[in-house]
Design a protein around this motif. Structure first.
Motif, PDB file in Angstrom:
ATOM      1  N   LEU A  46     -27.131  72.894 -29.921  1.00  0.00           N
ATOM      2  CA  LEU A  46     -28.325  73.174 -29.581  1.00  0.00           C
ATOM      3  C   LEU A  46     -29.321  72.032 -29.176  1.00  0.00           C
ATOM      4  O   LEU A  46     -30.145  72.247 -28.281  1.00  0.00           O
ATOM      5  CB  LEU A  46     -29.285  74.058 -30.482  1.00  0.00           C
ATOM      6  CG  LEU A  46     -28.740  75.358 -30.783  1.00  0.00           C
ATOM      7  CD1 LEU A  46     -29.524  76.237 -31.627  1.00  0.00           C
ATOM      8  CD2 LEU A  46     -28.856  76.202 -29.474  1.00  0.00           C
ATOM      9  N   ARG A  63     -27.189  80.665 -25.208  1.00  0.00           N
ATOM     10  CA  ARG A  63     -28.216  79.858 -25.684  1.00  0.00           C
ATOM     11  C   ARG A  63     -28.631  78.789 -24.422  1.00  0.00           C
ATOM     12  O   ARG A  63     -29.871  78.286 -24.532  1.00  0.00           O
ATOM     13  CB  ARG A  63     -27.411  78.654 -26.611  1.00  0.00           C
ATOM     14  CG  ARG A  63     -27.300  79.426 -27.992  1.00  0.00           C
ATOM     15  CD  ARG A  63     -28.291  80.193 -28.547  1.00  0.00           C
ATOM     16  NE  ARG A  63     -27.970  80.794 -29.848  1.00  0.00           N
ATOM     17  CZ  ARG A  63     -28.718  81.463 -30.508  1.00  0.00           C
ATOM     18  NH1 ARG A  63     -29.816  82.242 -29.979  1.00  0.00           N
ATOM     19  NH2 ARG A  63     -28.271  81.873 -31.945  1.00  0.00           N
ATOM     20  N   ARG A  90     -32.660  78.710 -23.477  1.00  0.00           N
ATOM     21  CA  ARG A  90     -33.438  77.524 -23.129  1.00  0.00           C
ATOM     22  C   ARG A  90     -34.060  77.323 -21.918  1.00  0.00           C
ATOM     23  O   ARG A  90     -35.375  76.894 -21.951  1.00  0.00           O
ATOM     24  CB  ARG A  90     -32.523  76.271 -23.503  1.00  0.00           C
ATOM     25  CG  ARG A  90     -33.148  74.802 -23.176  1.00  0.00           C
ATOM     26  CD  ARG A  90     -34.135  74.664 -23.915  1.00  0.00           C
ATOM     27  NE  ARG A  90     -33.675  74.656 -25.296  1.00  0.00           N
ATOM     28  CZ  ARG A  90     -32.954  73.527 -26.040  1.00  0.00           C
ATOM     29  NH1 ARG A  90     -32.555  72.531 -25.539  1.00  0.00           N
ATOM     30  NH2 ARG A  90     -32.886  73.453 -27.411  1.00  0.00           N
TER      31      ARG A  90
END
Length: 314
Positions: free
Chosen positions: A217, A259, A263
């Motif tokens: 991440l 992910r 974002r």
């Protein structure tokens, strides 16, 4: 003044009945109310609701006559009262605009008003609507469908979206936006936007790879590979893939794509960065790739998503 009549079909949720009052009741045109709203039902009086307080509906179905818009609310997929179906058909024949909120689509389908038309309902009951009414073109993954005289919405929040859409059609974007601000909801969610039924990731069930997920991440702007993730975890690609699926329910690359899109959504909501920079910071590569993945995930282009969800101070 435009007259809106709700045809309440049991079982019904009290929240669904309240939505048109909240939205249409907040519309003013030149300082005067833009709509009158009332509810009616086949058997006036106390109407039990699902998961909420009972409702008192004093008006019978004769209230439908002369309405500009008639909205079917409730049914839960159950058979509607024959007189309610007759009232809906008569309203349509008289030229009224017909709509449904959530499972009210079942009442419209039972009345034959959705035959040959595209329509939607709550995603959990979309298969049932399609099975019981094969003449209806069921669209299970949209917020609402505007097919001219007949409009249908998915559940709860999507019903608000449909009502705002009707205000926008009748009185323009400024009136709809004013109501949306008062209700603290997004002023524009196009009907074709996905119901977000596939958006949540499966719950994570383990911590062996938690540090690697956290590291990933923090480096979403990099072109990460399976070897990169496995190297950080200190294991083989095969073991990484097996453990990743066990802990997240997804393959490493599926999880990574989710992910990256998350974002990108965050950046669209909180910044004014150009699309190419958002794509780069989220690791999606290019503006074209960002567009492709966002449309596939939530049914909106990046610019439409930003317009609907951009956070502003206050």
């Amino acid at each position: 003044m435009h007259r809106i009549v709700l045809v309440v079909v049991t079982p019904v949720m009290s929240f669904d009945v309240s939505i048109p009052y909240m939205v249409f009741g907040g519309v003013e045109v030149d300082g005067a109310p833009g709509y009158t709203v009332l509810s009616c039902t086949a058997e006036p009086g106390v109407v039990p609701t699902a998961g909420g307080p009972d409702l008192f509906i004093p008006h019978g179905l004769e209230a439908v006559r002369g309405a500009g818009t008639v909205i079917a609310v409730g049914s839960g997929g159950e058979p509607a009262h024959p007189e309610a179906l007759r009232a809906l058909r008569e309203a349509a024949d008289a030229g009224a605009r017909i709509a449904s909120l959530c499972t009210g689509a079942f009442a419209l389908a039972q009345a034959g008003l959705l035959d040959g038309r595209p329509a939607t309902t709550h995603w959990a009951l979309a298969d049932a609507l399609a099975a019981r009414h094969p003449a209806v073109e069921v669209r299970p993954d949209v917020l609402y469908v505007d097919d001219g005289q007949v409009l249908t919405s998915a559940g709860a929040a999507a019903a608000i979206d449909l009502c705002l859409h009707l205000v926008r059609l009748d009185h323009g974007a400024a009136a709809a936006n004013a109501v949306a601000r008062a209700a603290v909801v997004s002023p524009l969610r196009p009907g074709g936007q996905a119901q977000f039924i596939t958006t949540p990731l499966p719950p994570e069930r383990g911590t062996w790879l938690a540090a690697t997920r956290a590291w990933t991440l923090a480096h979403l702007d990099r072109p990460l590979t399976l070897k990169d993730l496995a190297g950080h975890a200190g294991t083989s690609v095969r073991t990484l893939t097996r453990r990743f699926h066990a802990e997240t329910g997804l393959s490493p690359l599926q999880w990574l794509l989710h992910r990256r899109i998350d974002r990108a959504r965050e950046l669209l909501e909180t910044t004014d960065l150009p699309m190419n920079e958002i794509a780069w910071k989220s690791g999606l590569g290019s503006a074209d790739s960002l567009r492709k993945h966002l449309v596939g995930r939530v049914g909106l282009t990046p610019s439409a998503y930003r317009a609907g969800f951009r956070r502003t101070d206050g």
